[in-house]
Design an enzyme around this catalytic site. Structure first.
Site, short mmCIF file in Angstrom:
data_model
loop_
_atom_site.label_atom_id
_atom_site.label_comp_id
_atom_site.label_asym_id
_atom_site.label_seq_id
_atom_site.Cartn_x
_atom_site.Cartn_y
_atom_site.Cartn_z
N GLN A 1 0.82 -1.21 0.00
CA GLN A 1 0.00 0.00 0.00
C GLN A 1 0.86 1.26 0.00
O GLN A 1 0.32 2.36 -0.07
CB GLN A 1 -0.91 0.00 1.24
CG GLN A 1 -1.92 -1.11 1.27
CD GLN A 1 -2.65 -1.20 2.60
OE1 GLN A 1 -2.65 -2.24 3.24
NE2 GLN A 1 -3.27 -0.12 3.03
N PHE B 1 -5.99 -3.96 3.50
CA PHE B 1 -6.64 -3.66 4.78
C PHE B 1 -5.68 -3.08 5.82
O PHE B 1 -5.92 -3.17 7.02
CB PHE B 1 -7.34 -4.90 5.35
CG PHE B 1 -8.31 -5.55 4.40
CD1 PHE B 1 -9.43 -4.87 3.97
CD2 PHE B 1 -8.08 -6.82 3.92
CE1 PHE B 1 -10.33 -5.45 3.08
CE2 PHE B 1 -8.97 -7.42 3.03
CZ PHE B 1 -10.08 -6.73 2.62
N GLU C 1 0.70 -1.84 4.48
CA GLU C 1 1.13 -0.44 4.52
C GLU C 1 2.60 -0.35 4.91
O GLU C 1 3.41 0.24 4.21
CB GLU C 1 0.27 0.36 5.51
CG GLU C 1 0.67 1.83 5.59
CD GLU C 1 -0.25 2.65 6.46
OE1 GLU C 1 0.12 3.79 6.78
OE2 GLU C 1 -1.34 2.17 6.81
N ARG D 1 -5.17 7.90 17.02
CA ARG D 1 -6.51 7.88 16.41
C ARG D 1 -7.53 7.25 17.36
O ARG D 1 -8.69 7.66 17.39
CB ARG D 1 -6.49 7.14 15.07
CG ARG D 1 -7.78 7.26 14.27
CD ARG D 1 -7.62 6.71 12.88
NE ARG D 1 -6.94 7.62 12.00
CZ ARG D 1 -7.54 8.47 11.16
NH1 ARG D 1 -8.87 8.54 11.13
NH2 ARG D 1 -6.85 9.25 10.38
N ARG E 1 -7.80 -1.56 8.77
CA ARG E 1 -8.97 -0.76 8.42
C ARG E 1 -9.62 -0.10 9.64
O ARG E 1 -10.20 -0.77 10.49
CB ARG E 1 -9.96 -1.66 7.72
CG ARG E 1 -11.05 -0.94 6.95
CD ARG E 1 -11.87 -1.97 6.18
NE ARG E 1 -12.77 -1.33 5.24
CZ ARG E 1 -13.52 -1.99 4.37
NH1 ARG E 1 -13.47 -3.31 4.33
NH2 ARG E 1 -14.32 -1.35 3.53
N PHE F 1 -7.71 1.86 11.70
CA PHE F 1 -6.47 2.42 12.22
C PHE F 1 -6.59 2.95 13.65
O PHE F 1 -6.17 4.05 13.96
CB PHE F 1 -6.01 3.54 11.28
CG PHE F 1 -4.53 3.80 11.32
CD1 PHE F 1 -3.66 2.96 10.65
CD2 PHE F 1 -4.00 4.85 12.03
CE1 PHE F 1 -2.28 3.19 10.69
CE2 PHE F 1 -2.64 5.08 12.08
CZ PHE F 1 -1.78 4.25 11.40
N ALA G 1 -5.97 5.26 5.64
CA ALA G 1 -6.73 6.31 6.33
C ALA G 1 -7.91 6.81 5.50
O ALA G 1 -8.35 7.95 5.67
CB ALA G 1 -5.83 7.48 6.74
N GLU H 1 -12.78 3.21 5.59
CA GLU H 1 -12.70 2.83 6.99
C GLU H 1 -13.95 3.09 7.82
O GLU H 1 -14.32 2.26 8.67
CB GLU H 1 -11.51 3.54 7.64
CG GLU H 1 -10.18 3.07 7.11
CD GLU H 1 -9.02 3.82 7.74
OE1 GLU H 1 -8.06 3.18 8.18
OE2 GLU H 1 -9.08 5.07 7.79
#
Length: 806
Positions: A242, A273, A277, A355, A387, A389, A556, A758
């Site tokens: 990703q 998902f 990343e 987050r 997904r 985060f 995100a 998300e």
């Protein structure tokens, strides 16, 4: 001559076509058709740009690429213990295995032995300290994949390790004060004494603990990288990732070469998902280091079991909380500690915890609140993005609290949730200082409550439970508010290239990656709309670090927001040049030239788009452009944890009704009603597919997907489909109503749409709390069920036993 399609392929295509037709029934196709006739290419439902390739089995993934002559296959030798010190390696038996060409150890890495995403604390290959069971220690290169795997399996016999006692649970790490980064604290005080003062003065107080498990990404395509050495020290890496730009930098550091020597490419992923990343870095680096050393192409495709054992996943969270509230259920003060299982290194645990803290409020005004976040260092895989985060882990805590408050007061949980909603013009500032200026949660929830017949169905469930001693029904309506943007400011940027060729065809390249979510489809729609051409003229190519540089991860939920805006900027520059040319050649003003339906209207004339392109080429008008976008108005102070980290909020709500067997703990989702805010959707069919998929995936996280580590050895015992249970088609409810809330983004997003990757993962909170409602019915709703997530049958039975005893 074309070969006839295999009957199984045809059957898959028919199933897909049937799904598309059903999806289109849930959107206003008449309005869409009218908009399309008027020239709109966004806001209309289109199939995924690769759908025809997927159903025919022709969509090429990295393992489908033809292997170059001399390609070697790589496998990783993994640590058989969770904690200890590596004292030696006797690798001759590994080298002697049939087909083995070489073995790579940390000493063979020419640059930095690190693939840490933010903090450089994550070795590519073990540097001496054993951190978790499954940690890569060496890499085997062989002529076949099977030979490499057989040789790598000898790791347990050739590694000399002084074992230590591992730390497995986040609470254990918290008690030891063992964290991957320093604790975070976020507080807001509106009255004397802050949160604790408000709690002490409140008429009612509630104190308790709660936990949610982690979740495996379970992408269909596992981690894979294919590294090909190029001339002059260059390296071309095909990577299922990703974040191609991050892979480029990690590889350049490992090889000790400048970034311009590394070319990373990704056409598509078979799911990500969040699991691709940062965690694709280790595999990309190992493949590149091996290819550099041996000067041969190297493919590293991880077995599913090894993927589970090596990579991290969604963080599990443990919560200790205390709240004070009034007779109506309005929260007056709240204090919560969130403890996550970060794993052995920091990875993305910091942003995930940030987050989570910023989503504890969910859709609710919390006047006095104090939050504490602890990322526990454990001898387990390093957990990472998934997904949502951290948002789902933060928001479910306040939902659990309000559900308990309602039960203690004998009220409908929806009424307690509603009385705590953010206001429109007052009581509308988040604990981190951002004003909620786009609040639609009141209207959206009211619409769903009415259209789902929530009140009458609750009464029916209560009547059913009165006469049913074994089977119990439960129902819940839960809302969501989800902030959109990276909570690291500089990630909120994107670039794109748009080329218009002399025949009128258009090529687009942007920094986002396609993992099945329809990003390329939406970006192509944006470009087609901007240039007024048919969608079929536009083609998106592989994400490529040699085309668009310094890209952000596709994560995100920002993929369409950022890359759509960048592509729009590039296409708009081309359109303006064409408009200027059309006015010069045919009269009139450039600002009056219109592009729509593959034609150009200028000074009372209508030209085919292709004709104007031909004229532009002959007149030496630039027919390509780059575009760039940076999200405006963002700010964040990570020391004070205040600012405006989000450009806007997405909203949604869901009603779920379940049936629970109190003798076995088995349950079934009978019906789900979803109303979700996608703003002015770029592609309603794709968005509905994303919402439904997120709902089922989130339901799996909260009900069946249980991760279990052995308490002393630290081995992940649920490391395969046989022991780790994701939802199947049989878990989908027989009645699933999903629709988009009609409205548009008040902020200047791409065509006033909203992100949809998300946020809908929070919708299945309603499933968990419907199960909790059914368990509560066992005790006539007088006892608060101690139900933890995932609500497996065992967890449900434990909660039922506690309710019966209480």
């Amino acid at each position: 001559m074309n070969k006839p399609l295999d009957p199984k392929v045809l059957q898959r295509a028919q199933v897909f076509s049937h799904y598309l037709k059903n999806t289109e029934l849930r959107v206003d196709r008449m309005a869409e058709a009218q908009a399309e006739r008027a020239g709109a290419r966004v806001g209309v439902s289109r199939p995924h740009e690769s759908a025809h390739l997927h159903v025919a089995g022709e969509a090429a993934y990295i393992d489908d690429l033809p292997e170059l002559a001399g390609t070697l296959h790589c496998a990783l030798g993994l640590s058989p213990v969770a904690s200890g010190q590596l004292t030696g390696m006797s690798l001759n038996p590994v080298r002697a295995m049939p087909g083995v060409v070489a073995v790579i150890t940390p000493e063979d890495i020419p640059g930095v032995n690190d693939c840490g995403s933010i903090i450089h604390d994550d070795p590519i290959l073990c540097d001496g300290e054993i951190r978790y069971l499954g940690q890569p220690v060496f890499a085997v290169l062989a002529r076949t994949r099977d030979a490499a795997r057989r040789a790598a399996a000898l790791a347990k016999d050739v590694l000399q390790i002084e074992a230590k006692t591992p730390v497995i649970s986040p609470r254990q790490a918290h008690e030891l004060g063992q964290y991957v980064l320093r604790p975070m604290h976020l507080a807001r005080s509106t009255t004397e004494g802050g949160a604790q003062g408000a709690i002490a003065r409140a008429p009612h107080r509630l104190k308790g603990s709660f936990s949610v498990g982690g979740q495996e990404q379970f992408y269909l395509e596992g981690q894979i990288s294919y590294a090909i050495p190029k001339e002059d020290g260059g390296m071309h890496v095909y990577c299922s990732t990703q974040h191609p730009s991050e892979m480029q930098l990690l590889i350049s550091h490992a090889l000790h070469v400048p970034a311009n020597h590394v070319h990373v490419e990704c056409r598509r992923m078979g799911g990500g998902f969040g699991g691709k990343e940062s965690q694709s870095g280790l595999f990309a680096c190992v493949a590149a280091v091996a290819a550099r050393r041996l000067r041969r192409p190297v493919k590293l495709r991880v077995d599913r079991d090894d993927d589970f054992m090596i990579t991290g996943r969604r963080h599990c969270f443990w919560y200790d909380y205390e709240v004070g509230y009034d007779d109506q259920g309005k929260v007056l003060g709240a204090e919560i500690s969130m403890i996550s299982r970060a794993g052995h290194s920091a990875d993305l645990s910091g942003p995930v915890m940030t987050r989570a803290l910023c989503h504890f409020d969910n859709a609710y005004w919390l006047p006095d609140v104090s939050m504490h976040g602890y990322s526990g260092r454990t001898n387990t895989q390093s957990n990472t993005a998934f997904r949502g985060f951290g948002g789902p882990q933060g928001a479910i805590a306040i939902e659990n609290i309000l559900d308990s408050v309602a039960r203690h007061l004998g009220k409908d949980p929806l009424d307690v949730r509603r009385i705590n909603f953010y206001g429109k013009t007052e009581n509308n500032v988040t604990p981190y200082g951002q004003t909620v200026d786009d609040n639609i949660i009141h209207e959206l929830t009211a619409q769903l409550e009415s259209e789902s017949d929530y009140r009458s169905r609750r009464a029916e469930a209560d009547a059913f439970n009165t006469s049913s001693p074994v089977l119990k029904r439960g129902i819940a309506l839960t809302p969501l508010k989800f902030g959109i943007s990276f909570n690291v400011k500089h990630f909120n940027q994107a670039g794109a290239l748009v080329h218009v060729y002399a025949d009128g065809s258009i090529l687009v390249n942007h920094g986002g990656t396609e993992m099945g979510q329809g990003l390329n489809t939406k970006v192509a729609q944006v470009v087609a709309h901007e240039l007024g051409v048919n969608f079929e003229r536009v083609r998106c190519t592989a994400t490529d670090t040699e085309k668009v540089a310094n890209t952000s991860a596709t994560a995100a939920s920002t993929g369409a927001d950022l890359n759509g805006k960048a592509a729009q900027d590039a296409a708009r520059q081309i359109r303006e040049r064409l408009a200027t040319l059309a006015a010069r050649l045919h009269g009139g003003r450039a600002e009056d030239v219109r592009f729509a339906n593959d034609a150009v209207q200028v000074n009372g004339q209508e030209l085919p788009f292709c004709s104007l392109i031909t004229q532009a080429y002959l007149e030496r008008v630039q027919l390509w452009s780059d575009g760039f976008y940076a999200t405006p108005g963002l700010s964040w102070d990570r020391e004070t944890m205040h600012g405006r980290p989000f450009f806007y909020y997405a909203y949604g709500a869901a009603v779920s009704e379940v049936l629970v067997d109190t003798l076995t703990g088995e349950w079934k989702l009978l019906r789900a009603d979803i109303l979700h805010d996608a703003g002015k959707s770029l592609n309603p069919a794709v968005d509905i597919g994303q919402i439904e998929g997120a709902f089922i995936q989130g339901m799996g996280w909260l009900t069946t997907e249980e991760l279990v580590w052995h308490p002393t050895s630290g081995k992940l015992t649920t490391h395969a489909p046989s022991t780790y249970k994701i939802p199947t088609a049989n878990d989908c409810p027989p009645v699933l109503h999903c629709q988009l809330y009609q409205g548009q983004n008040v902020h200047d997003s791409i065509h006033r749409s909203k992100a949809v990757g998300e946020p809908p993962l929070l919708l299945p909170f309603s499933v968990f709390f419907a199960i909790r409602d059914a368990v509560s019915a066992v005790g006539q709703h007088r006892v608060d069920p101690p139900l933890m997530a995932p609500a497996t049958s065992e967890s449900i039975l434990r909660a039922i036993t506690a309710v019966q005893a209480g």
